[in-house]
Scaffold this motif. Structure first.
Motif: not given
Length: 320
Positions: A78-79, A126-127, A132-133, A135-141
């Protein structure tokens, strides 16, 4: 060999107790629908049933993993669709800007592109439903993209390892792309610049067009006009590369979503096979179970009758 009255009675009592046990066991199979209620009933079947149960538990875990994976992929698709729309609109703006002669009009076009850039920056951060983000990989915060308040340059500060998920016993797939793969990459057939480089940073591409359109051009300044056209051409090539790249990522996610559907179908077949195999091992076979129940009931009734008749055969009863 001498048979005492007590021995005869004991044999009959043992027959009754044994008959009761067998009758109750047959009744238990009918009541529970299970012929193997304890391992001692059939050790081999019980062992195999445990192994099948473990296999089914693993299948259920993978089914749940695919459910979460599909949710992530659906959100990303969707994004990505929103990104395609925004980049397409930006390309139209850049192309139309090439024929504008007024500084004011070019400034208006620049502001439109700035709005699209802000929209894309918001999309890049986007979260999901848990905050959780994506597109941030495992750094979701942590928000993966930040914009310098002075230079307006957008930089990626997220993780560089895409989130992966094991969705079947021998299949692990990426369930969420990292930002650079979407906003800062190009496909193998990307359009090159005259110097052989490839313009692939979406935000930097927009900045090229925005800065060129915001630069005033004096009337008759052909050098500045040519510089503007060169900048817009570079931006146009960069946007084409970004559009192709996002479409490629979108296609890859779509293919993985289809694979999840296939794995779900395989998992459903595997679950049915496990259920049938376990049923064959431990579930009651109704026809022989009912027959056994009736026969054990008749045998027990015969044992009761024999016991009652034996009471009248005591030597003490005969001599009375």
């Amino acid at each position: 060999m001498r048979l005492s009255t007590s021995m005869i009675y004991q044999q009959n009592v043992n027959g009754i107790l044994n008959g009761q046990s067998l009758w109750q066991k047959a009744g238990e199979q009918l009541a529970t629908g299970t012929k193997v209620t304890t391992p001692s009933d059939d050790p081999i079947a019980a062992s195999q049933a445990i192994m099948i149960g473990q296999a089914q538990a693993e299948t259920d875990q993978f089914t749940l993993a695919r459910t979460f994976s599909r949710q992530n992929m659906s959100l990303e698709l969707s994004v990505l669709g929103s990104i395609v729309n925004a980049v397409t609109t930006a390309s139209t703006e850049v192309i139309s800007s090439g024929g504008i002669k007024s500084n004011d009009d070019r400034t208006t076009q620049a502001q439109a592109l700035e709005g699209l850039k802000a929209q894309l920056l918001n999309i890049a951060n986007t979260t999901d439903g848990n905050g959780n983000y994506i597109f941030a990989g495992y750094q979701t915060t942590t928000a993966p993209y930040v914009q310098d308040p002075t230079t307006k340059v957008v930089s990626y500060v997220g993780g560089y390892t895409p989130i992966s998920q094991q969705v079947d016993s021998n299949r692990t797939m990426t369930v969420s792309s990292i930002g650079p793969d979407v906003f800062n990459n190009a496909t193998g057939d990307a359009v090159k610049e005259p110097n052989g480089s490839v313009q692939k940073d979406l935000f930097a591409t927009l900045d090229i067009a925005i800065n060129a359109l915001k630069t005033p051009i004096a009337e008759g300044d052909t050098a500045a006009q040519e510089a503007l056209q060169v900048a817009l051409a570079t931006a146009n090539r960069g946007l084409r590369n970004s559009l192709n790249n996002v479409s490629s990522v979108e296609s890859g996610v779509g293919i993985q979503s289809q694979e999840l559907d296939q794995l779900d179908a395989i998992g459903a077949d595997r679950k049915l096979a496990n259920t049938q195999a376990k049923s064959a091992l431990v579930d009651t076979d109704w026809v022989p179970a009912i027959s056994s129940y009736i026969m054990q009931q008749a045998s027990l009734q015969a044992a009761y009758t024999t016991y009652q008749n034996m009471q009248g055969m005591s030597l003490f009863q005969i001599n009375r």
